[in-house]
Design an enzyme around this catalytic site. Structure first.
Site, mmCIF file in Angstrom:
data_model
loop_
_atom_site.group_PDB
_atom_site.id
_atom_site.type_symbol
_atom_site.label_atom_id
_atom_site.label_comp_id
_atom_site.label_asym_id
_atom_site.label_seq_id
_atom_site.Cartn_x
_atom_site.Cartn_y
_atom_site.Cartn_z
ATOM 1 N N ASP A 406 10.444 6.830 39.314
ATOM 2 C CA ASP A 406 9.715 8.088 39.224
ATOM 3 C C ASP A 406 10.746 9.206 39.386
ATOM 4 O O ASP A 406 11.773 9.011 40.032
ATOM 5 C CB ASP A 406 8.667 8.159 40.336
ATOM 6 C CG ASP A 406 8.000 9.514 40.404
ATOM 7 O OD1 ASP A 406 7.495 9.976 39.377
ATOM 8 O OD2 ASP A 406 8.020 10.112 41.496
ATOM 9 N N ASP A 620 7.229 7.235 45.111
ATOM 10 C CA ASP A 620 6.979 7.805 46.437
ATOM 11 C C ASP A 620 5.833 7.129 47.164
ATOM 12 O O ASP A 620 5.506 7.502 48.285
ATOM 13 C CB ASP A 620 6.736 9.315 46.348
ATOM 14 C CG ASP A 620 5.510 9.650 45.515
ATOM 15 O OD1 ASP A 620 4.733 8.737 45.188
ATOM 16 O OD2 ASP A 620 5.327 10.838 45.192
ATOM 17 N N ASP A 624 2.377 7.091 42.639
ATOM 18 C CA ASP A 624 2.920 5.965 41.877
ATOM 19 C C ASP A 624 2.377 4.618 42.333
ATOM 20 O O ASP A 624 2.877 3.572 41.915
ATOM 21 C CB ASP A 624 4.447 5.959 41.997
ATOM 22 C CG ASP A 624 5.066 7.224 41.455
ATOM 23 O OD1 ASP A 624 4.713 7.616 40.334
ATOM 24 O OD2 ASP A 624 5.886 7.830 42.165
#
Length: 726
Positions: A406, A620, A624
């Protein structure tokens, strides 16, 4: 037809008695029994580590009912948490085992020396008697406990072999077998104890008392009696007792023991601190945010314990094979006796050879080879601020050949800043200043948790702007937000928001607005339009631009991953493609997937798994979460114990240190190599000795040395993982 909801599931860890012995046949028998109970979904039991982790249905059973079921199987439960007293008990057990080993050696030496010197027969047999009693004590106890579960294990093999040697007039061989068996068993327990010492060090980090402010005075209070909202004081050199937020004072805190951060972290009012860390400088007043049992360190202790009871795939396979393997060794031994005797062989030599074969073929080294390595790897990770949530994930990390990141909060700091506030220059009937535009945007964004929203609100606070109240807030995931403010509806969103939520043809000033967005994106900035809807009219008021900075060391981390053999590195983000590509170029990413909604991230991970099979996702742990669960290995930036991160991912980086990701994969690869070496040693020793016995024959003492020597060797080799750093 209505879709039924999943039953509520809970997980509990029951601390059970630790047992001696090599095998875990008794533990597997307890697993089978518990799995047969109503409401139980999954069970992992280990007598080596003294823990049983059970996942169950809240509506059907309870933790107390599970504890009763464990006790009903004659398994003692160690109530309470891991304490110093329990540690003392473990050390006491090791000392007792060491004493028994010494007495076994003394008895064996006495017996053999007395025999060589033709000394008194009573002294000789007394020596061997001492050796057999103290050398076989724990093995016999373990064998009996396993038989009570209607199973057989390696302990029974060793006891039978020793008694067999005694029955044919070879007491020295039997005594030597028991001495080396008890010695290697003690060394094995020491090795497992070393791997558990991570929990002990965490417990020792947690103070028993806190200096709480009551009516302006400091009062010493046990941490279990401190409530959320209480304020306590820590001075330089003090260990912080509980999780909280600094309310007064400034200083630096050493969080290395919990998060793995290499340098002290500055703390000021509003900053979060964690129990068990050390206040290096400055006096701090801290408001408690979590009680002792909910603190980051308490949760970490629980997670490490659960991880140590979760078995790696290799270990699960070996455990499943233990029972049939032991029965096979018994069958081979019986055949080694029956066939030569049927062919006219002499009983004593035939029986002696069969006992030698039994010892050589016993899988002691095979059984201990995996837990010795995997438990050491989990403990090593814990010391570095990396939490593996089970042995399975250590092995999985060894096979990762693609990694997806991410962007925000992972590759970048996640501290997005609002850099530009532009008011549309050609507004016809509107008179809006930059501060007024920011005030309207902050009014809407105050209801959002998105990182761009937080940056907008933060900038409005920095400018001390008057922010009006917003009503009827609505959010479109990955696109934008809107709310009623000052007599109209304020829309804030990206191009996708404009295309799907608003009618493009009816928006005044859309084209110059989109042109400006494209220009800002080309500069590497994330940008959104701000529009006002009043009646049937929608007018673009202006636009906001944001930037985020790459985490220090991100590019070096990517290079380390490549050096470890990672073939493909991808960045997934909901941000626009130009901004994402600029970040990717800066750190060296192979592929960029931008402007993704959460479900599109999941689809991308599924595609990566199809292409590369073993894929790690780094995020995180909040937005996600679906992608983390879909990947082969989910790695969460844990923020020193963020609840969602701990619950979602397979591996948690407790200190949000992206540089630990190569450590995770490197430790997995080193563990895999260690397992390969251990299994090669274990099976190689068995094959060599069994082949030699069948072809030429070797004395029982040599088989004992080879068997126990390989067991000690794999234990010590696994223990080396405790020192893994890079």
């Amino acid at each position: 037809m209505a879709v039924s909801e999943s039953p509520p599931r809970s997980t509990c860890t029951v601390r059970i008695e630790r047992r001696g012995g090599r095998g875990e046949a008794g533990a597997r028998a307890l697993e089978r029994h518990l799995k047969g109970l109503s409401g139980i979904h999954d069970v992992a039991v280990s007598f080596r580590t003294g823990s049983a982790t059970i996942t169950y249905d809240d509506a059907v059973t309870s933790e107390e009912a599970i504890r009763d079921a464990v006790r009903a199987r004659n398994v003692s439960i160690r109530d309470g948490s891991e304490t110093d007293t329990d540690d003392v008990s473990t050390r006491s057990d090791l000392r007792r085992e060491a004493m028994f080993v010494g007495l076994t050696l003394l008895g064996t030496v006495t017996g053999i020396v007395t025999g060589w010197l033709a000394g008194p027969s009573l002294l000789r047999w007394t020596g061997y008697g001492v050796a057999y009693v103290f050398g076989g004590w724990y093995g016999l106890k373990g064998a009996v406990e396993t038989l009570r579960h209607r199973a057989v294990d390696i302990d029974l093999l060793m006891i039978v072999a020793a008694l067999g040697a005694l029955s044919i007039g070879a007491p020295f061989e039997g005594a030597m077998l028991l001495f080396l068996f008890s010695l290697s068993n003690t060394l094995q327990h020491y090795a497992i104890g070393r791997s558990r010492r991570a929990i002990k060090s965490l417990v020792e980090m947690r103070p028993d008392e806190a200096q709480v402010l009551r009516d302006g005075e400091e009062v010493t209070v046990a941490i279990d009696e401190v409530a959320v909202g209480d304020v306590f004081v820590v001075r330089p050199g003090d260990r912080i007792p509980l999780d909280g937020v600094v309310t007064s004072g400034e200083g630096t805190v050493d969080q290395a023991s919990l998060t793995g951060e290499s340098v002290p972290v500055p703390k000021a009012p509003g900053n979060e601190v964690f129990g068990g860390t050390i206040n290096e400088s400055g006096s701090l007043e801290i408001e408690v945010t979590r009680q002792a049992h909910e603190s980051a360190i308490s949760r970490l202790i629980t997670m490490v314990e659960e991880a140590q009871s979760e078995k790696a795939p290799t270990q699960r396979l070996i455990d499943r094979l233990e029972q049939p393997y032991v029965l096979g060794v018994f069958g081979l031994t019986i055949a080694a006796i029956a066939i030569p005797l049927a062919l006219g062989g002499e009983f004593t030599s035939t029986f002696y050879r069969a006992m030698t074969l039994m010892v050589a073929a016993s899988p002691c080294a095979v059984i201990i080879s995996t837990p010795a390595a995997v438990l050491s790897a989990i403990a090593s990770g814990g010391r570095q601020g990396v939490l593996f949530k089970g042995g399975e994930h250590v092995e999985t990390a060894a096979n990762i050949d693609a990694v997806a990141f991410d962007k925000t909060g992972t590759l970048t700091r996640g501290e997005t800043q609002l850099t530009d506030v532009f008011v549309r220059a050609d507004l016809a009937d509107e008179s809006v200043t930059a501060d007024e535009l920011l005030s309207l945007a902050a009014s809407v964004q105050a209801r959002s948790e998105h990182h761009l929203a937080r940056a907008t609100v933060s900038e409005a606070e920095n400018r001390t702007l008057d922010v009006p109240d917003a009503r009827r807030f609505q959010s479109e995931a990955g696109k934008g937000v809107r709310a009623d403010v000052a007599g109209g509806t304020i829309h804030i969103g990206n191009r996708s928001y404009v295309e799907t939520i608003l009618e493009e043809a009816a928006i005044e000033g859309l084209e110059p607005g989109l042109d400006r967005l494209r220009t800002l994106e080309a500069e590497g900035k994330t940008s959104v339009l701000v529009a006002r809807e009043h009646g049937d009219d929608v007018i673009v008021l202006g636009w906001l631009a944001f930037t985020d900075t790459v985490r220090p060391g991100a590019a070096e981390m990517i290079e380390e991953l490549r050096s470890l053999g990672v073939e493909h590195i991808v960045m997934l983000t909901g941000d626009n493609e130009r901004v994402a590509q600029q970040i990717a170029d800066e750190v060296g990413i192979d592929e960029v997937q931008a402007e993704l909604l959460p479900e599109e991230k999941v689809a991308t991970i599924e595609d990566l798994v199809e292409r590369h099979e073993n894929v790690a996702m780094v995020g995180d742990g909040v937005n996600d979460a679906p992608a983390l669960a879909t990947a082969t290995l989910g790695i969460a930036m844990g923020g020193a114990g963020t609840d969602v991160a701990l619950e979602t991912a397979d591996v948690v980086l407790m200190g949000d240190d992206i540089g630990k990701i190569p450590y995770v994969l490197g430790l997995g690869r080193r563990t895999r190599r260690t397992l390969t070496v251990n299994l090669a040693i274990a099976f190689g020793a068995i094959a060599l000795m069994v082949g030699t016995i069948l072809l030429r024959g070797i004395p029982l003492p040599l088989a004992v040395v080879g068997h126990e020597g390989s067991t000690v060797l794999v234990s010590l080799n696994g223990l080396r993982l405790l020192g893994f750093r890079e």
